[in-house]
Design a protein around this motif. Structure first.
Motif, PDB file in Angstrom:
ATOM      1  N   ILE A   1      -0.399   1.657  -5.892  1.00 44.26           N
ATOM      2  CA  ILE A   1      -0.293   2.875  -6.701  1.00 44.26           C
ATOM      3  C   ILE A   1      -0.972   4.043  -5.986  1.00 44.26           C
ATOM      4  O   ILE A   1      -0.472   5.171  -5.995  1.00 44.26           O
ATOM      5  N   LEU A   2      -2.097   3.775  -5.337  1.00 42.81           N
ATOM      6  CA  LEU A   2      -2.808   4.817  -4.596  1.00 42.81           C
ATOM      7  C   LEU A   2      -1.926   5.401  -3.501  1.00 42.81           C
ATOM      8  O   LEU A   2      -1.818   6.622  -3.347  1.00 42.81           O
ATOM      9  N   SER A   3      -1.282   4.537  -2.713  1.00 38.75           N
ATOM     10  CA  SER A   3      -0.427   5.014  -1.628  1.00 38.75           C
ATOM     11  C   SER A   3       0.762   5.790  -2.160  1.00 38.75           C
ATOM     12  O   SER A   3       1.184   6.800  -1.584  1.00 38.75           O
ATOM     13  N   GLN A   4       1.318   5.343  -3.282  1.00 42.20           N
ATOM     14  CA  GLN A   4       2.462   6.050  -3.857  1.00 42.20           C
ATOM     15  C   GLN A   4       2.059   7.439  -4.347  1.00 42.20           C
ATOM     16  O   GLN A   4       2.786   8.416  -4.125  1.00 42.20           O
ATOM     17  N   LEU A   5       0.917   7.549  -5.006  1.00 36.63           N
ATOM     18  CA  LEU A   5       0.447   8.857  -5.464  1.00 36.63           C
ATOM     19  C   LEU A   5       0.170   9.774  -4.286  1.00 36.63           C
ATOM     20  O   LEU A   5       0.468  10.970  -4.318  1.00 36.63           O
ATOM     21  N   SER A   6      -0.394   9.214  -3.231  1.00 34.56           N
ATOM     22  CA  SER A   6      -0.683   9.999  -2.039  1.00 34.56           C
ATOM     23  C   SER A   6       0.604  10.483  -1.378  1.00 34.56           C
ATOM     24  O   SER A   6       0.688  11.620  -0.912  1.00 34.56           O
ATOM     25  N   SER A   7       1.632   9.627  -1.346  1.00 33.73           N
ATOM     26  CA  SER A   7       2.896  10.015  -0.718  1.00 33.73           C
ATOM     27  C   SER A   7       3.580  11.134  -1.488  1.00 33.73           C
ATOM     28  O   SER A   7       4.386  11.875  -0.931  1.00 33.73           O
ATOM     29  N   LEU A   8       3.253  11.270  -2.782  1.00 32.90           N
ATOM     30  CA  LEU A   8       3.790  12.359  -3.595  1.00 32.90           C
ATOM     31  C   LEU A   8       2.945  13.624  -3.492  1.00 32.90           C
ATOM     32  O   LEU A   8       3.242  14.615  -4.160  1.00 32.90           O
ATOM     33  N   SER A   9       1.880  13.588  -2.674  1.00 33.01           N
ATOM     34  CA  SER A   9       0.947  14.717  -2.531  1.00 33.01           C
ATOM     35  C   SER A   9       0.246  15.055  -3.842  1.00 33.01           C
ATOM     36  O   SER A   9      -0.202  16.176  -4.050  1.00 33.01           O
ATOM     37  N   VAL A  10       0.149  14.068  -4.733  1.00 33.80           N
ATOM     38  CA  VAL A  10      -0.576  14.282  -5.982  1.00 33.80           C
ATOM     39  C   VAL A  10      -2.081  14.275  -5.725  1.00 33.80           C
ATOM     40  O   VAL A  10      -2.829  15.061  -6.302  1.00 33.80           O
ATOM     41  N   ILE A  11      -2.526  13.362  -4.870  1.00 28.24           N
ATOM     42  CA  ILE A  11      -3.950  13.232  -4.543  1.00 28.24           C
ATOM     43  C   ILE A  11      -4.075  12.926  -3.058  1.00 28.24           C
ATOM     44  O   ILE A  11      -3.089  12.594  -2.390  1.00 28.24           O
ATOM     45  N   ARG A  12      -5.279  13.028  -2.557  1.00 34.01           N
ATOM     46  CA  ARG A  12      -5.573  12.522  -1.223  1.00 34.01           C
ATOM     47  C   ARG A  12      -5.737  11.006  -1.317  1.00 34.01           C
ATOM     48  O   ARG A  12      -6.061  10.459  -2.375  1.00 34.01           O
ATOM     49  N   ASN A  13      -5.504  10.326  -0.210  1.00 33.46           N
ATOM     50  CA  ASN A  13      -5.504   8.863  -0.204  1.00 33.46           C
ATOM     51  C   ASN A  13      -6.936   8.335  -0.142  1.00 33.46           C
ATOM     52  O   ASN A  13      -7.382   7.760   0.852  1.00 33.46           O
ATOM     53  N   VAL A  14      -7.640   8.533  -1.240  1.00 36.72           N
ATOM     54  CA  VAL A  14      -9.040   8.138  -1.365  1.00 36.72           C
ATOM     55  C   VAL A  14      -9.223   7.449  -2.710  1.00 36.72           C
ATOM     56  O   VAL A  14      -8.682   7.885  -3.730  1.00 36.72           O
ATOM     57  N   LEU A  15      -9.984   6.374  -2.699  1.00 37.10           N
ATOM     58  CA  LEU A  15     -10.236   5.577  -3.889  1.00 37.10           C
ATOM     59  C   LEU A  15     -11.733   5.312  -3.994  1.00 37.10           C
ATOM     60  O   LEU A  15     -12.420   5.177  -2.980  1.00 37.10           O
TER      61      LEU A  15
ATOM     62  N   ILE B   1      -8.561 -11.997  -3.107  1.00 36.62           N
ATOM     63  CA  ILE B   1      -8.169 -11.271  -1.910  1.00 36.62           C
ATOM     64  C   ILE B   1      -6.834 -11.814  -1.449  1.00 36.62           C
ATOM     65  O   ILE B   1      -6.621 -13.010  -1.451  1.00 36.62           O
ATOM     66  N   THR B   2      -5.884 -10.974  -1.179  1.00 37.14           N
ATOM     67  CA  THR B   2      -4.546 -11.420  -0.817  1.00 37.14           C
ATOM     68  C   THR B   2      -4.610 -12.258   0.438  1.00 37.14           C
ATOM     69  O   THR B   2      -5.313 -11.933   1.371  1.00 37.14           O
ATOM     70  N   VAL B   3      -3.855 -13.347   0.479  1.00 26.58           N
ATOM     71  CA  VAL B   3      -3.886 -14.218   1.640  1.00 26.58           C
ATOM     72  C   VAL B   3      -3.473 -13.457   2.877  1.00 26.58           C
ATOM     73  O   VAL B   3      -2.636 -12.557   2.845  1.00 26.58           O
ATOM     74  N   LEU B   4      -4.094 -13.838   4.007  1.00 27.16           N
ATOM     75  CA  LEU B   4      -3.931 -13.063   5.218  1.00 27.16           C
ATOM     76  C   LEU B   4      -2.534 -13.138   5.794  1.00 27.16           C
ATOM     77  O   LEU B   4      -2.148 -12.278   6.591  1.00 27.16           O
ATOM     78  N   TYR B   5      -1.787 -14.201   5.393  1.00 29.40           N
ATOM     79  CA  TYR B   5      -0.458 -14.302   5.967  1.00 29.40           C
ATOM     80  C   TYR B   5       0.570 -13.450   5.239  1.00 29.40           C
ATOM     81  O   TYR B   5       1.744 -13.480   5.564  1.00 29.40           O
ATOM     82  N   TRP B   6       0.147 -12.709   4.217  1.00 30.92           N
ATOM     83  CA  TRP B   6       1.108 -11.850   3.517  1.00 30.92           C
ATOM     84  C   TRP B   6       1.691 -10.873   4.507  1.00 30.92           C
ATOM     85  O   TRP B   6       0.973 -10.246   5.281  1.00 30.92           O
ATOM     86  N   VAL B   7       2.979 -10.684   4.445  1.00 30.76           N
ATOM     87  CA  VAL B   7       3.675  -9.916   5.474  1.00 30.76           C
ATOM     88  C   VAL B   7       3.203  -8.472   5.501  1.00 30.76           C
ATOM     89  O   VAL B   7       2.918  -7.885   4.468  1.00 30.76           O
ATOM     90  N   LEU B   8       3.065  -7.903   6.724  1.00 28.34           N
ATOM     91  CA  LEU B   8       2.665  -6.516   6.882  1.00 28.34           C
ATOM     92  C   LEU B   8       3.763  -5.592   6.380  1.00 28.34           C
ATOM     93  O   LEU B   8       4.948  -5.867   6.533  1.00 28.34           O
ATOM     94  N   VAL B   9       3.354  -4.505   5.785  1.00 24.94           N
ATOM     95  CA  VAL B   9       4.326  -3.560   5.255  1.00 24.94           C
ATOM     96  C   VAL B   9       5.035  -2.856   6.388  1.00 24.94           C
ATOM     97  O   VAL B   9       4.418  -2.403   7.335  1.00 24.94           O
ATOM     98  N   SER B  10       6.376  -2.774   6.304  1.00 29.16           N
ATOM     99  CA  SER B  10       7.133  -2.176   7.399  1.00 29.16           C
ATOM    100  C   SER B  10       7.998  -1.008   6.964  1.00 29.16           C
ATOM    101  O   SER B  10       8.760  -0.480   7.764  1.00 29.16           O
ATOM    102  N   ALA B  11       7.913  -0.635   5.684  1.00 32.49           N
ATOM    103  CA  ALA B  11       8.765   0.459   5.243  1.00 32.49           C
ATOM    104  C   ALA B  11       7.953   1.483   4.482  1.00 32.49           C
ATOM    105  O   ALA B  11       6.907   1.185   3.949  1.00 32.49           O
ATOM    106  N   THR B  12       8.416   2.706   4.460  1.00 32.99           N
ATOM    107  CA  THR B  12       7.764   3.754   3.681  1.00 32.99           C
ATOM    108  C   THR B  12       8.378   3.809   2.303  1.00 32.99           C
ATOM    109  O   THR B  12       9.380   3.156   2.016  1.00 32.99           O
TER     110      THR B  12
END
Length: 442
Positions: free
Chosen positions: A202-216, A12-23
């Motif tokens: 990869i899921l978020s990138q595919l969703s941003s392309l409208s290829v799939i809904r953001n569901v895994l 599990i990624t460590v909790l201090y990993w920086v929050l994503v701030s860009a699209t």
């Protein structure tokens, strides 16, 4: 991957990993409008066969085809982190694959000016000196493992359940410095498939392309193997237990709660548990209070039963032996009681039968697949690992911000077995990220 050396995956990624701030819009700036619109035509899902098991391998993986021409890479599936990375054909430290099995960059580095770079850079990295610098990344995991490398983008070949071959252009890491702590051997896979809900996944990138809904979703078989899917076409319409994702949790984890811990249907006195669902962990981890409560209940319940401590078995911290070696969990599960996590929000229960928290080792002993999270620095977090998600379809719905599960047959691919036996129809292929909409290829 845990400090006991039993999981070969990042937990599990460590909790201090920086929050994503860009699209990620800038990453796909070269995609013509035609292709962006055509992506929505698919509205389908991708299903990937899964290999592996909880014991003795300690990981589940999928094979993804990357590049032109496509080359297959086996990747650990990890819902506890969002960056996908592959071992890089470069001066490489901690790379376990032979050179012909590594990923070779081809003038496809992601530069610092690209907004996707902000999604993978941590606060500890040196800032870019110029916009044209390569985008470096470093991801650290809770088991003290890490990967250091550079961000690249390339084509992924994905077969849709509606018969189409899609080849999106996606960003991922090319890792040239991997660190695997402890006495265990490095994982045999080529990298990690990050499935968290951060913007770089990869899921978020595919969703941003409208290829799939953001569901895994994933369905891991207790007999080994299973399947993983992107999109919502395979989500059952009923019988799913849903709980809302915790809004306060890191956007790279799938967390729910609060939950109360029950043993054999009775309260243990442990409440308010925050629970992370993490396919990157072989085993389940509870905070110290919950772990001790489980251990006390199990030991009390085994009093007078034909089991003795098997301290000589180092497969897991707590093991028991019978009069003769066990061949499977089925031979010993009747001596144990079910555990239940009762979620206050959603009014749902996650029941863990004995086969969802026990393994039988090569020595024929029964071992407790629930470990103390304090020993791997999880603090008050509780992690539901692969052992407790077996024979269940687990769904991460980022559209509706909810996590669900339902008992399922994970031994066969749902509705697409014929297609994956080599008879996959391909009416046409869409190539996202091509500079010219007239260019298509299979």
């Amino acid at each position: 991957m845990d400090t006991h050396g039993k999981s070969r995956k990042a937990m599990i990624t460590v909790l201090y990993w920086v929050l994503v701030s860009a699209t990620l819009q800038g990453c796909f700036a070269d995609i013509p409008h035609f292709w962006k619109k055509s992506a929505s035509r698919f509205g389908s899902s991708f299903v990937l066969p899964v290999s592996g098991n909880v014991y003795p391998l300690g990981y589940y993986s999928v094979s993804l085809s990357i590049g032109r021409p496509p080359k297959a890479f086996d990747l650990d599936i990890d819902t506890g982190s969002d960056l996908t990375w592959v071992q890089c054909d470069a001066p490489c430290t901690g790379c376990t694959k032979p050179r012909d099995s590594l990923y070779k960059p081809n003038n496809n580095l992601v530069h610092c000016e690209n907004p996707v770079c902000a999604a993978v850079r941590t606060s500890g990295n040196q800032p870019c000196k110029t916009p044209n610098d390569q985008c470096d990344y470093e991801v650290e995991y809770a088991d003290q493992g890490s990967s250091l490398g550079v961000l690249v983008n390339d084509y992924f070949s994905l077969k849709s359940t509606n018969g189409s071959l899609l080849i999106p252009h996606l960003a991922f890491g090319c890792g040239y410095d991997q660190h695997f702590p402890g006495p265990i051997s490095p994982p045999p896979t080529a990298g990690v498939l990050g499935l968290g809900n951060g913007k770089a996944s990869i899921l978020s990138q595919l969703s941003s392309l409208s290829v799939i809904r953001n569901v895994l979703g994933h369905c891991l078989s207790a007999r080994g193997g299973g399947f993983l899917f992107f999109g919502d076409d395979l989500v059952p319409s009923s019988k799913i237990a849903w709980v809302p994702m915790l809004a306060s949790s890191s956007d790279k984890h799938y967390a729910a709660g609060p939950a109360e811990l029950l043993y054999n249907g009775k309260p243990t006195g442990v409440k308010g548990l925050q629970v992370v669902f993490d396919s990157g962990s072989s085993y389940t981890y509870l905070n110290s209070k919950a772990y001790q409560a489980v251990l006390n209940q199990v030991r009390a319940d085994l009093n007078g039963k034909p089991l003795k401590d098997a301290d000589e078995d180092k497969s897991l911290p707590i093991c028991w032996k019978g009069a003769k070696p066990f061949k499977s969990v089925n031979e010993v599960k009747n001596l144990f009681k079910p555990l239940t996590l009762s979620f206050m929000k959603g009014n749902a229960q996650l029941q863990l039968l004995p086969e969802a928290y026990l393994i039988v080792t090569k020595l024929g002993n029964a071992c407790l697949g629930i470990l103390n999270g304090r020993e791997v620095r999880l603090g008050e977090l509780n992690v539901i690992g692969d052992i407790s998600m077996q024979d269940k379809m687990v769904i991460y719905d980022n559209e509706k911000k909810q996590i669900g599960w339902v008992l399922a047959n994970c031994d066969r691919l749902p509705n697409v077995d014929r297609d994956y036996n080599g008879d996959f129809s391909e009416p046409y292929a869409a190539d996202f990220g091509m500079l010219s909409p007239a260019t298509r290829f299979l």
